[in-house]
Scaffold this motif. Structure first.
Motif, short mmCIF file in Angstrom:
data_model
loop_
_atom_site.label_atom_id
_atom_site.label_comp_id
_atom_site.label_asym_id
_atom_site.label_seq_id
_atom_site.Cartn_x
_atom_site.Cartn_y
_atom_site.Cartn_z
N UNK A 63 0.83 -1.20 0.00
CA UNK A 63 0.00 0.00 0.00
C UNK A 63 0.87 1.26 0.00
N UNK A 64 1.91 1.24 0.82
CA UNK A 64 2.82 2.38 0.87
C UNK A 64 3.52 2.57 -0.47
N UNK A 65 3.98 1.47 -1.08
CA UNK A 65 4.63 1.55 -2.38
C UNK A 65 3.67 2.09 -3.43
N UNK A 66 2.43 1.68 -3.36
CA UNK A 66 1.42 2.15 -4.32
C UNK A 66 1.28 3.67 -4.27
N UNK A 67 1.25 4.23 -3.08
CA UNK A 67 1.09 5.67 -2.95
C UNK A 67 2.34 6.41 -3.40
N UNK A 68 3.51 5.84 -3.16
CA UNK A 68 4.73 6.45 -3.67
C UNK A 68 4.71 6.50 -5.19
N UNK A 69 4.27 5.40 -5.81
CA UNK A 69 4.20 5.34 -7.28
C UNK A 69 3.15 6.31 -7.81
N UNK A 70 2.00 6.37 -7.13
CA UNK A 70 0.93 7.27 -7.57
C UNK A 70 1.39 8.73 -7.54
N UNK A 71 2.05 9.12 -6.44
CA UNK A 71 2.53 10.50 -6.35
C UNK A 71 3.58 10.79 -7.43
N UNK A 72 4.43 9.81 -7.74
CA UNK A 72 5.44 9.99 -8.79
C UNK A 72 4.78 10.16 -10.15
N UNK A 73 3.78 9.35 -10.42
CA UNK A 73 3.07 9.44 -11.70
C UNK A 73 2.36 10.78 -11.83
N UNK A 74 1.76 11.25 -10.75
CA UNK A 74 1.07 12.55 -10.78
C UNK A 74 2.06 13.66 -11.10
N UNK A 75 3.24 13.61 -10.48
CA UNK A 75 4.26 14.64 -10.75
C UNK A 75 4.68 14.61 -12.21
N UNK A 76 4.90 13.41 -12.76
CA UNK A 76 5.30 13.30 -14.16
C UNK A 76 4.20 13.82 -15.08
N UNK A 86 8.12 15.31 -19.26
CA UNK A 86 7.61 15.10 -17.91
C UNK A 86 8.44 14.10 -17.13
N UNK A 87 8.90 13.05 -17.80
CA UNK A 87 9.73 12.05 -17.15
C UNK A 87 11.09 12.62 -16.76
N UNK A 88 11.69 13.40 -17.65
CA UNK A 88 13.00 13.99 -17.37
C UNK A 88 12.91 14.99 -16.22
N UNK A 89 11.91 15.87 -16.27
CA UNK A 89 11.76 16.87 -15.21
C UNK A 89 11.32 16.26 -13.89
N UNK A 90 10.55 15.18 -13.98
CA UNK A 90 10.05 14.55 -12.77
C UNK A 90 10.93 13.45 -12.22
N UNK A 91 12.04 13.17 -12.90
CA UNK A 91 12.92 12.08 -12.46
C UNK A 91 13.45 12.27 -11.04
N UNK A 92 13.94 13.48 -10.68
CA UNK A 92 14.41 13.65 -9.29
C UNK A 92 13.33 13.35 -8.27
#
Length: 275
Positions: A19-32, A106-112
């Motif tokens: 569940x924690x990993x899912x939210x980390x991934x979701x936030x990353x995708x939103x940023x991208x 989006x991927x390049x800018x959101x990579x960090x």
């Protein structure tokens, strides 16, 4: 309380970790996606100026190479002509290219931020010594990625475009490059260089894990130099100076990795001696 704020000493079940990993991934995708939408809106700058920049002779790199050629008297360095045209052969090609470029930006800018989210998930599972040793990992990865992207965009990509546009198997053939082919080549080079510049970070963790050593990298240094020079010869014009211009930063990166591994080994030897 959010799961990523749960105390480290509190045990979490496997489902809690998922569940924690899912939210980390979701936030990353939103940023991208946010960065991708911004890139999609700024079409004229992102595509017209940035992405298509290496396809024009007024690109910053070409101008600086011509200035350098005049300075040192080696006109082979000057890139003042590009013998190709970009064409779009499919009905939906330009729209799909617009979408794919926006996602890439989006991927390049959101990579960090993506790495930071992944690191937030991994960090609680590390021991205190490992956390201390890996302090500043997000900053180091972000800086190296940015340097790699700039190296790929301002040096490797334009020289590669020049090489492929000038290469001919017969003088009667005209270069008409498909837009998607040009975009995929440039983006692959830029993102690939960004990942390639993560070598010092990878070596750092591999050395900490005992998988790589400075002596091992030193023993393969000559092989690495040969590979780097071959790569430089492939993507540059038939001029030794251009080849060195490409290979030198990569050699420095490899040497930096050796120094990092050696420093870690000395630190661990000192810590073991003090115990």
């Amino acid at each position: 309380m959010p799961l990523d704020q749960v105390a480290d000493e509190k045990e979490m079940s496997f489902l809690d970790h998922l569940e924690e990993l899912r939210w980390h991934i979701i936030r990353s995708i939103i940023a991208i996606i946010v960065f991708a939408i911004a890139a999609f809106v700024a079409k004229d700058f992102v595509i017209g100026t940035v992405i298509l920049g290496p396809s024009r002779t007024d690109f910053w790199t070409y101008q600086k190479l011509c200035q350098l050629a005049d300075l040192i008297g080696r006109q082979a360095l000057c890139i003042d002509t590009l013998s190709f045209e970009l064409v779009s052969r499919k009905l939906s090609s330009q729209f799909m290219t617009h979408v794919s470029i926006s996602f890439f930006v989006g991927l390049v800018l959101g990579f960090p931020y993506l790495f930071w989210e992944i690191w937030r998930f991994i960090r609680p599972g590390l021991r205190p010594q490992e956390r201390k040793a890996s302090r500043g990992a997000t900053f180091s990865v972000s800086v190296l990625f940015a340097l790699g992207v700039m190296f790929g965009y301002f040096l490797i990509a334009p020289i590669s475009v020049r090489f492929f546009s000038a290469y001919q198997v017969d003088a009667s053939l005209q270069n008409l490059f498909d837009l998607s082919s040009y975009i995929s080549t440039v983006t692959m080079i830029v993102f690939g260089c960004g990942m390639l510049f993560q070598l010092p970070v990878v070596v750092y963790f591999l050395t900490k894990a005992g998988i790589v050593s400075s002596s091992l990298m030193k023993s393969y240094r000559k092989h690495a130099i040969i590979v780097i020079l071959i790569l430089g010869a492939i993507v540059t014009p038939p001029d030794p100076f251009s080849q060195v211009l490409i290979a030198l930063p990569l050699m420095m990166l490899y040497q930096m990795s050796i120094l990092i591994a050696k420093r870690i080994e000395k630190r661990e030897a000192r810590e073991n001696k003090e115990k």
